[in-house]
Design a protein around this motif. Structure first.
Motif, PDB file in Angstrom:
ATOM      1  N   ASN A 139      27.007 -74.062  18.984  1.00  0.00           N
ATOM      2  CA  ASN A 139      26.932 -74.694  20.188  1.00  0.00           C
ATOM      3  C   ASN A 139      26.753 -73.913  21.467  1.00  0.00           C
ATOM      4  N   GLN A 140      27.723 -72.756  21.284  1.00  0.00           N
ATOM      5  CA  GLN A 140      27.594 -71.729  22.306  1.00  0.00           C
ATOM      6  C   GLN A 140      26.371 -71.091  22.474  1.00  0.00           C
ATOM      7  N   ASP A 141      25.862 -70.544  21.257  1.00  0.00           N
ATOM      8  CA  ASP A 141      24.587 -69.740  21.511  1.00  0.00           C
ATOM      9  C   ASP A 141      23.709 -70.020  20.220  1.00  0.00           C
ATOM     10  N   SER A 142      23.016 -70.741  19.998  1.00  0.00           N
ATOM     11  CA  SER A 142      22.374 -71.232  18.619  1.00  0.00           C
ATOM     12  C   SER A 142      21.498 -69.920  18.312  1.00  0.00           C
ATOM     13  N   PHE A 143      20.841 -69.153  18.965  1.00  0.00           N
ATOM     14  CA  PHE A 143      19.941 -67.980  18.627  1.00  0.00           C
ATOM     15  C   PHE A 143      20.804 -66.909  18.019  1.00  0.00           C
ATOM     16  N   ILE A 144      21.899 -66.480  18.716  1.00  0.00           N
ATOM     17  CA  ILE A 144      22.772 -65.399  18.065  1.00  0.00           C
ATOM     18  C   ILE A 144      23.521 -66.016  16.731  1.00  0.00           C
ATOM     19  N   TYR A 145      23.929 -67.351  16.921  1.00  0.00           N
ATOM     20  CA  TYR A 145      24.471 -67.964  15.571  1.00  0.00           C
ATOM     21  C   TYR A 145      23.530 -67.593  14.296  1.00  0.00           C
ATOM     22  N   GLU A 146      22.334 -68.042  14.671  1.00  0.00           N
ATOM     23  CA  GLU A 146      21.278 -67.912  13.567  1.00  0.00           C
ATOM     24  C   GLU A 146      20.898 -66.506  13.288  1.00  0.00           C
ATOM     25  N   GLU A 147      20.827 -65.646  14.181  1.00  0.00           N
ATOM     26  CA  GLU A 147      20.473 -64.247  13.935  1.00  0.00           C
ATOM     27  C   GLU A 147      21.624 -63.657  13.110  1.00  0.00           C
ATOM     28  N   ILE A 148      22.757 -63.968  13.091  1.00  0.00           N
ATOM     29  CA  ILE A 148      24.006 -63.231  12.543  1.00  0.00           C
ATOM     30  C   ILE A 148      24.167 -63.866  11.234  1.00  0.00           C
ATOM     31  N   PHE A 149      24.601 -65.259  11.286  1.00  0.00           N
ATOM     32  CA  PHE A 149      25.024 -66.040  10.201  1.00  0.00           C
ATOM     33  C   PHE A 149      23.872 -66.720   9.293  1.00  0.00           C
ATOM     34  N   VAL A 150      22.669 -66.616   9.889  1.00  0.00           N
ATOM     35  CA  VAL A 150      21.485 -67.345   8.804  1.00  0.00           C
ATOM     36  C   VAL A 150      20.581 -66.399   8.576  1.00  0.00           C
ATOM     37  N   TRP A 151      20.213 -65.487   9.437  1.00  0.00           N
ATOM     38  CA  TRP A 151      19.139 -64.589   9.122  1.00  0.00           C
ATOM     39  C   TRP A 151      20.005 -63.091   8.649  1.00  0.00           C
ATOM     40  N   ASN A 152      21.082 -62.841   8.873  1.00  0.00           N
ATOM     41  CA  ASN A 152      21.730 -61.656   8.605  1.00  0.00           C
ATOM     42  C   ASN A 152      20.865 -60.538   9.256  1.00  0.00           C
ATOM     43  N   GLU A 153      20.702 -60.465  10.598  1.00  0.00           N
ATOM     44  CA  GLU A 153      19.773 -59.426  11.090  1.00  0.00           C
ATOM     45  C   GLU A 153      20.221 -58.090  11.151  1.00  0.00           C
ATOM     46  N   TYR A 154      21.842 -57.933  10.691  1.00  0.00           N
ATOM     47  CA  TYR A 154      22.172 -56.783  10.841  1.00  0.00           C
ATOM     48  C   TYR A 154      22.277 -56.038   9.180  1.00  0.00           C
TER      49      TYR A 154
END
Length: 331
Positions: A243-258
């Motif tokens: 809810n705070q930031d859906s893009f960063i949430y998905e970037e880290i927890f869904v796509w694992n960009e790191y």
């Protein structure tokens, strides 16, 4: 007898499971009154084909005496075992207990500071189906205010889908002996009491999809003698992040960009530069990091970071910028 032939596969499986032996492994360490309460709750089970393995962390003659008395009390078989004292980490006695089992039947786990309700074993064993060997139920956290530990199929699926650690207590589930023996190594060398049970459950689920039973069947008790810490509600925390930031949430927890693997994060000390609101810091801890130093220079963002990670003692927020020599820092 015609009615037995009709639907014989389903009826036959039900009868077969009613005859299955259920093993209950009880880790214990010098909590004699609590242990007796736990064993009393086993004696009250409506399902009687039960074998109890009480595994003491270090030889304890008093525990051995208690187990001997309970073994005389009724139809249920109680046996005493002990392992070399290893710091009262419940996973080691559980692993030892699993190693004593044959391949037939089911196993569940009852720490000495918990209790199960009379229909716990019967409800779980009757819910099992062909090719389904992981059963999971609701439990109550018993402290000054009784409450049901927040758990449902959606919450479990969220943790499994995003490959993040969630709190599932060993009291929640029953698995087949064969599956427990296959997956027991997921409990080895894991001392984090919030995550080690979930690791075992997740491995079991990878081999046999779990079945969720919404009925409350046991109590996870909070007492002055209990060493089990308050769990972190990861599902609620992830929802907050989304809810705070859906893009960063998905970037880290869904796509694992790191592109960080569990092997890289396990037991590591992480320096999170530009930690923002703490999403990756939390991700690292969920995946086994030992400690995270979270650097965030922006004061407003830093305040949000502190709010997000306040449940984690091993995430250290630091309100400075990390910079190269000759480049000004931003405080």
């Amino acid at each position: 007898m015609i009615f037995i032939i009709t639907g014989k596969t389903q009826i036959g499986f039900y009868i077969q499971n009613k005859m299955k032996q259920v093993n209950i492994i009880v880790p214990t360490y010098k909590r004699y009154n609590l242990l007796k309460n736990a064993l009393d709750s086993i004696l009250l089970q409506t399902y009687k084909n039960i074998n109890v393995l009480v595994v003491a962390d270090g030889h304890d003659s008093k525990v051995e005496e208690i187990v001997s008395e309970y073994n005389k009390a009724g139809d249920i078989n109680f046996r005493y075992y002990n392992i070399e004292h290893d710091g009262n980490v419940g996973s080691k006695p559980r692993i030892y207990g699993i190693e004593q089992l044959n391949d037939d039947g089911y196993v569940c786990f009852l720490d000495d500071d918990n209790v199960i309700y009379p229909t716990y074993v019967e409800t779980l064993i009757n819910a099992s189906e062909p090719n389904n060997y992981v059963l999971i139920c609701q439990i109550i956290s018993k402290n000054e205010n009784d409450r049901i530990l927040p758990l449902n199929a959606e919450a479990i699926d969220t943790c499994l889908t995003f490959n993040v650690l969630g709190h599932i207590d060993s009291l929640n589930f029953m698995v087949s002996n064969k599956l427990a023996k296959l997956c027991k190594d997921k409990w080895i060398n894991i001392s984090d009491i919030i995550t080690h049970d979930f690791n075992f459950f997740k491995e079991c689920n990878s081999h046999s999809k779990y079945k969720f039973i919404s009925e409350v069947l046991g109590e996870h008790r909070k007492t002055p003698e209990s060493f089990i810490e308050e769990s972190i509600d990861y599902v609620k925390l992830l929802e907050k992040f989304k809810n705070q930031d859906s893009f960063i949430y998905e970037e880290i927890f869904v796509w694992n960009e790191y592109y960080c693997t569990d092997e890289e994060l396990k037991d590591a000390t992480i320096i999170d530069i530009g930690a923002n609101k703490g999403y990756f810091s939390v991700y690292a801890i969920m995946h086994g990091a030992k400690k995270v130093f979270a650097y965030e220079p922006n004061k407003e963002t830093f305040d949000k970071l502190c709010e997000n990670v306040k449940q984690f003692k091993n995430i250290i927020p630091i309100n400075v910028a990390v910079h190269k020599p000759g480049v000004s820092s931003v405080n």
